[in-house]
Write a protein that holds these residues in place. Structure first.
Motif, short mmCIF file in Angstrom:
data_model
loop_
_atom_site.label_atom_id
_atom_site.label_comp_id
_atom_site.label_asym_id
_atom_site.label_seq_id
_atom_site.Cartn_x
_atom_site.Cartn_y
_atom_site.Cartn_z
N GLN A 175 -43.84 -3.40 -32.05
CA GLN A 175 -43.84 -1.95 -31.96
C GLN A 175 -43.39 -1.28 -30.51
N GLY A 178 -39.38 -1.64 -30.47
CA GLY A 178 -38.69 -0.54 -31.35
C GLY A 178 -38.85 0.72 -30.65
N ARG A 179 -40.25 1.27 -30.15
CA ARG A 179 -40.26 2.51 -29.86
C ARG A 179 -39.66 2.95 -28.23
N GLU A 208 -49.62 -0.56 -36.20
CA GLU A 208 -48.79 -1.05 -35.44
C GLU A 208 -47.34 -0.68 -36.10
N LYS A 211 -46.66 3.10 -36.16
CA LYS A 211 -46.22 3.82 -35.09
C LYS A 211 -44.63 3.27 -34.83
N LEU A 212 -44.27 2.17 -35.09
CA LEU A 212 -42.99 1.93 -35.14
C LEU A 212 -42.20 2.69 -36.16
N ALA A 216 -40.32 5.52 -33.65
CA ALA A 216 -39.16 4.84 -32.95
C ALA A 216 -37.80 5.72 -33.55
N PRO A 219 -36.03 2.17 -35.69
CA PRO A 219 -37.10 0.92 -35.75
C PRO A 219 -36.68 -0.65 -35.80
N GLY A 222 -37.24 -3.00 -33.37
CA GLY A 222 -38.69 -3.80 -33.06
C GLY A 222 -38.67 -4.61 -34.47
#
Length: 463
Positions: A175, A178-179, A208, A211-212, A216, A219, A222
């Protein structure tokens, strides 16, 4: 990298955190801003999620000092944590944690207000999250080299012995990579591959991924680490995409379906602001081609086809999503997008023959606004070769001309009361007649004409 941080343009949460810290420091405490709040500040990101670590005072003393300022929730006493009621501010004592299970609270915790800063910070996951800010001097304390990793855009674990205490950190590595668009250090990847994540509750995993996918810009930065982190084998539906061939005519330069999927996910991330349901769009982008490995066929001349992968993919996507989340409404919304994601292109290829009835039925089956966004991501995210959104513009104009509302089924204009009004009696064929009336409606027939046909049908069946 900065050696100090100023709060001249602080957020409301940061200012409140400073007020709390000042009161505690007046009582002799040493207070540090810790975790993501420091990292984000150094990256120029303003966060509302604040963590303060307090040394030199007991849990009870902290509660007594803060309560005159605002109410604190004592729900985390066994972990040495107090929460500012109504705010994303945690006040915690330094502690040592030892994992005892897969749950978020499955830890043996030793709280020690006099713990050494270095020892206390060993429990943190990554060096960039272990940077501390001394709130009395506003100076940075960097016990594990996080500043260097922040400058180098590297995600590196803090401690070999404590990292695996929370297996979720493997997903957090994906995660954060990626972010933040960071590279995961080789030694961290190697460590992650030996962490058993199979007992993690699915909702912790889902959060998780969420969030990614929702935060992101790319993405894929990640997701691409899933094989190296040892995660991909837990998701055979995704693992099967690796090495599955794509037709070079339509996917020039793409190694396999996994690479194509990552490109589609990244393109979809740029469409999130246009989406009615960004989470649905992003999960659909990730899942849209999971049916290809079962449908892919390579002919003798090397042509690759995957006819029917959209229909096959629906049930495969359902299996994958059920493994990750209990959010049934999300799954219910994603599956039609997977099933119908090829329709915009297929309809465009025969656009002179497509009827309004076909489009109304499609709009009843899937949120066509999200479908067009997914189709855009699927067809426009190519490495090379010509791209065109003509099919999307054409289909959107056709939907608009029909005055359809994305995500809403077309309401029946003929109801049971209408059939009764023309002299029909409720019975076992009643619902069949209503269904037929609705089909006529979808084909564009006006209400009066529908009722006349239904009346004739009913007469022939003596209803």
């Amino acid at each position: 990298m900065h050696k100090a941080i100023t709060f001249g343009n602080a957020s409301d949460e940061e200012r409140l955190a400073m007020t709390i810290a000042k009161r505690l420091m007046q009582a002799g405490a040493r207070c540090y801003l810790v975790g993501g709040a420091v990292r984000d500040r150094l990256l120029g990101i303003y966060t509302t999620d604040i963590d303060i670590e307090v040394y030199g005072l007991s849990y009870e003393e902290i509660a007594q000092l803060i309560n005159p300022i605002l109410h604190v929730d004592l729900v985390g006493k066994q972990f040495g944590v107090l929460k500012a009621h109504g705010h994303d501010i945690d006040i915690a004592l330094p502690r040592i944690e030892k994992n005892t299970g897969a749950g978020h609270r499955d830890f043996d915790v030793t709280v020690d207000p006099e713990l050494d800063i270095y020892q206390a910070s060993r429990r943190r996951d990554f060096t960039i999250n272990a940077i501390m800010l001394d709130l009395s001097t506003m100076e940075i304390i960097d016990p594990h080299g996080g500043l260097k990793d922040l400058e180098s855009h590297v995600l590196r674990h803090v401690d070999d012995n404590t990292f695996a205490d929370d297996p979720l950190r493997v997903y957090r590595a994906m995660q954060f990579a990626g972010r933040l668009e960071y590279t995961i250090a080789p030694e961290t990847l190697a460590l992650c591959r030996h962490v058993d994540t199979t007992a993690l509750p699915k909702e912790r995993i889902y959060n998780e991924f969420k969030k990614l996918l929702l935060q992101a810009k790319r993405p894929s930065m990640g997701l691409k680490y899933m094989p190296d982190l040892g995660l991909i084998q837990q998701y055979p539906e995704l693992a099967a995409l690796i090495g599955n061939p794509e037709d070079p005519k339509y996917h020039p330069g793409e190694r396999d379906t996994w690479e194509h999927t990552l490109m589609v996910v990244d393109y979809a991330a740029n469409l999130r602001e246009k989406s009615m349901h960004p989470d649905v769009l992003m999960w659909a982008a990730l899942c849209h081609d999971v049916g290809k490995p079962l449908a892919t066929h390579v002919s003798k001349n090397g042509r690759v086809s995957a006819t029917g992968h959209d229909k096959i993919g629906r049930s495969i996507a359902e299996t994958l999503l059920n493994r990750i989340t209990e959010h049934k409404h999300l799954i219910k919304a994603v599956l039609p997008l997977v099933e119908y994601h090829m329709q915009p292109l297929l309809l465009y290829k025969q656009k002179n023959k497509v009827t309004d009835g076909q489009l109304r039925r499609l709009a009843n089956s899937v949120n066509y606004h999200e479908l067009l966004l997914l189709s855009e991501a699927d067809t426009m995210s190519k490495k090379s070769g010509a791209v065109s959104d003509a099919h999307i513009k054409w289909l959107r104009s056709r939907f608009d001309a029909l005055n359809l509302i994305p995500g809403q089924k077309i309401k029946p204009i003929v109801q049971g009361k209408d059939l009764i009004a023309i002299g029909l009696r409720p019975g076992k064929l009643f619902s069949d007649l209503l269904h037929q009336a609705y089909e006529y409606q979808l084909d564009g027939m006006p209400k009066e004409e529908i009722l006349e046909i239904i009346k004739q049908k009913a007469a022939s069946h003596n209803i």
